[in-house]
Motif scaffolding. Sequence first.
Motif, mmCIF file in Angstrom:
data_model
loop_
_atom_site.group_PDB
_atom_site.id
_atom_site.type_symbol
_atom_site.label_atom_id
_atom_site.label_comp_id
_atom_site.label_asym_id
_atom_site.label_seq_id
_atom_site.Cartn_x
_atom_site.Cartn_y
_atom_site.Cartn_z
ATOM 1 N N ILE A 63 0.824 -1.218 0.000
ATOM 2 C CA ILE A 63 0.000 0.000 0.000
ATOM 3 C C ILE A 63 0.859 1.270 0.000
ATOM 4 C CG2 ILE A 63 -1.916 -1.160 1.166
ATOM 5 C CD1 ILE A 63 -1.153 0.325 3.702
ATOM 6 N N GLU A 64 2.124 1.135 0.400
ATOM 7 C CA GLU A 64 3.028 2.287 0.348
ATOM 8 C C GLU A 64 3.604 2.492 -1.053
ATOM 9 O OE1 GLU A 64 4.831 2.525 4.888
ATOM 10 O OE2 GLU A 64 5.985 1.526 3.314
ATOM 11 N N SER A 65 3.460 1.501 -1.912
ATOM 12 C CA SER A 65 4.026 1.572 -3.261
ATOM 13 C C SER A 65 3.392 2.704 -4.065
ATOM 14 C CB SER A 65 3.809 0.242 -3.981
ATOM 15 O OG SER A 65 4.174 0.349 -5.348
ATOM 16 N N THR A 66 4.212 3.395 -4.828
ATOM 17 C CA THR A 66 3.713 4.465 -5.699
ATOM 18 C C THR A 66 3.427 3.938 -7.113
ATOM 19 O OG1 THR A 66 6.006 5.068 -6.239
ATOM 20 C CG2 THR A 66 4.940 6.278 -4.441
ATOM 21 N N ASN A 67 3.610 2.639 -7.298
ATOM 22 C CA ASN A 67 3.332 2.018 -8.593
ATOM 23 C C ASN A 67 1.817 1.910 -8.792
ATOM 24 O OD1 ASN A 67 3.023 0.365 -10.839
ATOM 25 N ND2 ASN A 67 4.745 -0.957 -10.306
ATOM 26 N N THR A 161 5.177 14.293 2.379
ATOM 27 C CA THR A 161 3.958 14.613 3.111
ATOM 28 C C THR A 161 4.249 15.528 4.282
ATOM 29 O OG1 THR A 161 3.181 12.409 2.571
ATOM 30 C CG2 THR A 161 1.916 13.625 4.175
ATOM 31 N N LEU A 162 3.500 16.621 4.387
ATOM 32 C CA LEU A 162 3.682 17.533 5.503
ATOM 33 C C LEU A 162 3.338 16.862 6.821
ATOM 34 C CD1 LEU A 162 2.227 20.907 4.163
ATOM 35 C CD2 LEU A 162 4.601 20.394 4.684
ATOM 36 N N GLY A 163 4.026 17.266 7.857
ATOM 37 C CA GLY A 163 3.746 16.725 9.173
ATOM 38 C C GLY A 163 4.445 15.418 9.444
ATOM 39 N N GLY A 164 5.189 14.928 8.490
ATOM 40 C CA GLY A 164 5.941 13.707 8.710
ATOM 41 C C GLY A 164 5.092 12.464 8.773
ATOM 42 N N VAL A 165 3.901 12.481 8.208
ATOM 43 C CA VAL A 165 3.054 11.299 8.205
ATOM 44 C C VAL A 165 3.197 10.609 6.862
ATOM 45 C CG1 VAL A 165 0.718 10.422 8.463
ATOM 46 C CG2 VAL A 165 1.432 12.420 9.738
ATOM 47 N N ALA A 166 3.606 9.347 6.867
ATOM 48 C CA ALA A 166 3.782 8.620 5.616
ATOM 49 C C ALA A 166 2.465 8.612 4.841
ATOM 50 C CB ALA A 166 4.235 7.194 5.892
ATOM 51 N N ARG A 167 2.586 8.557 3.517
ATOM 52 C CA ARG A 167 1.432 8.710 2.625
ATOM 53 C C ARG A 167 0.325 7.709 2.912
ATOM 54 N NH1 ARG A 167 -0.026 7.120 -2.612
ATOM 55 N NH2 ARG A 167 1.638 5.575 -2.636
ATOM 56 N N LYS A 168 0.674 6.526 3.334
ATOM 57 C CA LYS A 168 -0.344 5.488 3.516
ATOM 58 C C LYS A 168 -0.481 5.041 4.970
ATOM 59 C CE LYS A 168 -1.543 5.075 -0.820
ATOM 60 N NZ LYS A 168 -2.907 5.361 -1.295
ATOM 61 N N THR A 169 -0.114 5.887 5.897
ATOM 62 C CA THR A 169 -0.202 5.509 7.314
ATOM 63 C C THR A 169 -1.630 5.161 7.706
ATOM 64 O OG1 THR A 169 1.679 6.936 7.847
ATOM 65 C CG2 THR A 169 0.282 6.255 9.672
ATOM 66 N N ARG A 170 -2.593 5.895 7.167
ATOM 67 C CA ARG A 170 -3.997 5.637 7.508
ATOM 68 C C ARG A 170 -4.399 4.205 7.171
ATOM 69 N NH1 ARG A 170 -8.099 4.455 9.037
ATOM 70 N NH2 ARG A 170 -10.038 5.615 9.351
ATOM 71 N N GLU A 171 -3.984 3.726 6.011
ATOM 72 C CA GLU A 171 -4.305 2.352 5.627
ATOM 73 C C GLU A 171 -3.510 1.341 6.438
ATOM 74 O OE1 GLU A 171 -3.803 4.830 3.584
ATOM 75 O OE2 GLU A 171 -5.241 4.813 1.934
ATOM 76 N N SER A 172 -2.283 1.711 6.800
ATOM 77 C CA SER A 172 -1.455 0.809 7.614
ATOM 78 C C SER A 172 -2.108 0.557 8.969
ATOM 79 C CB SER A 172 -0.052 1.408 7.813
ATOM 80 O OG SER A 172 0.619 1.547 6.587
ATOM 81 N N ILE A 173 -2.783 1.561 9.501
ATOM 82 C CA ILE A 173 -3.501 1.409 10.772
ATOM 83 C C ILE A 173 -4.541 0.297 10.646
ATOM 84 C CG2 ILE A 173 -5.146 2.516 12.351
ATOM 85 C CD1 ILE A 173 -3.732 5.164 11.788
ATOM 86 N N ILE A 174 -5.289 0.319 9.548
ATOM 87 C CA ILE A 174 -6.338 -0.685 9.324
ATOM 88 C C ILE A 174 -5.744 -2.089 9.290
ATOM 89 C CG2 ILE A 174 -8.024 -1.535 7.629
ATOM 90 C CD1 ILE A 174 -8.485 1.405 6.833
ATOM 91 N N LEU A 175 -4.620 -2.244 8.604
ATOM 92 C CA LEU A 175 -3.986 -3.557 8.505
ATOM 93 C C LEU A 175 -3.488 -4.043 9.862
ATOM 94 C CD1 LEU A 175 -1.919 -3.272 5.182
ATOM 95 C CD2 LEU A 175 -4.304 -3.948 5.512
ATOM 96 N N CYS A 176 -2.909 -3.140 10.639
ATOM 97 C CA CYS A 176 -2.403 -3.518 11.971
ATOM 98 C C CYS A 176 -3.555 -3.922 12.888
ATOM 99 C CB CYS A 176 -1.618 -2.360 12.591
ATOM 100 S SG CYS A 176 -0.014 -2.051 11.806
ATOM 101 N N GLU A 177 -4.654 -3.207 12.800
ATOM 102 C CA GLU A 177 -5.829 -3.555 13.611
ATOM 103 C C GLU A 177 -6.369 -4.922 13.225
ATOM 104 O OE1 GLU A 177 -7.625 0.891 14.599
ATOM 105 O OE2 GLU A 177 -8.308 -0.171 12.816
ATOM 106 N N ALA A 178 -6.421 -5.188 11.920
ATOM 107 C CA ALA A 178 -6.909 -6.489 11.445
ATOM 108 C C ALA A 178 -5.992 -7.623 11.885
ATOM 109 C CB ALA A 178 -7.036 -6.474 9.923
ATOM 110 N N ALA A 179 -4.706 -7.308 12.090
ATOM 111 C CA ALA A 179 -3.738 -8.323 12.529
ATOM 112 C C ALA A 179 -3.806 -8.573 14.032
ATOM 113 C CB ALA A 179 -2.321 -7.898 12.135
#
Length: 362
Positions: A63-67, A161-179
């Motif tokens: 999900i972090e991939s820019t491809n 990304t401003l604020g130092g938040v990786a572009r896909k951090t929001r989606e990474s949260i979802i994956l970590c919660e599901a794990a």
Amino acid sequence: MSSSNKQAGSLNEKAGISSPEITNASAISQIKNKRRQQPSADELISGILSGNRTALSRAITLIESTNPEHTEKANEVIKGCLPQANKSIRIGITGVPGVGKSTFIEAFGTFLTQLGKKVAVLAVDPSSSLSHGSILGDKTRMEELVKDKNAFIRPSASGETLGGVARKTRESIILCEAAGFDTIIIETVGVGQSETAVHSMVDFFLLLKISGAGDELQGIKRGIMEMADAIVINKADGDNIKKANLAKVEFSRALHLFPVKKSTWQPKVTTCSAITKDGISEVWETISQYFEITHKNGFFQEKRKEQNQFWMMETINEQLKSNFYNQPEIISQLEQIKKAVQNNEISPFAAAQLLLDKYKKM
């Protein structure tokens, strides 16, 4: 340089040294081939839901991939994990470099795992504006927590990304919660850029400070302090305890000058030492009090709903921007129009409108 000198180099294999007999070339080949194989979306989903950390890491990389080719698969993984998400608490932690964020997070995360919590740390490293690279050294700085079976640490580059938040951090949260991780900690770069992004994806926003740092960042301090649900004065140990307590009083007074939060929560100031672990339990007690209040008055659920809407709009904006810059016709003319703008042959605004009009006709 002669061939004999080349062979003497430290990067060359010395004569007489061969691979150990126990090395199985076939096994090595199989491992390499397996690593090259990309698991399907269903395999990643299954692995994440079963708590497989390799699957989780590979999905976050996806999900972090820019491809653009990875977008559909990433969305499929997120969709499959979404029903098992939203069962955690999300804590954002920020503070200027040198405040001890990594040390604090390690102490705090270890404290939580000892309580039986499963902790995922999404640590964002600053990217170089020149090379665009990042050190990604959080796993090194959190050497104890990284060995904890109930903790998962994922460093990511902040990119642009401003604020130092990786572009896909929001989606990474979802994956970590599901794990199965019930406590998600997001560490921001904290270099004075807007921290709005992290505030819009967490339930609790914690600002780390140290005493005697001066007011060089006064201009940004107010904005961050208004977002903070708690301020923790770190490094309150040794000769610094008295200074930390004085800073606690000063920040407490300052917080009372701000308007009452919509959550009705009055932000608190505490002190702690990430080295001695003093005050860490009090930080968790403050966070627990916040969640108790906001669950009772309904603010917690309302904030989550608002955040979901916000990230829908952000995703639309991001996708439109990505789609615009990936159009072949835009790519072919962009450099030419850039030069025209630089040479004052056309205004920046007219040039932008020209490209946008061309995009609309595609």
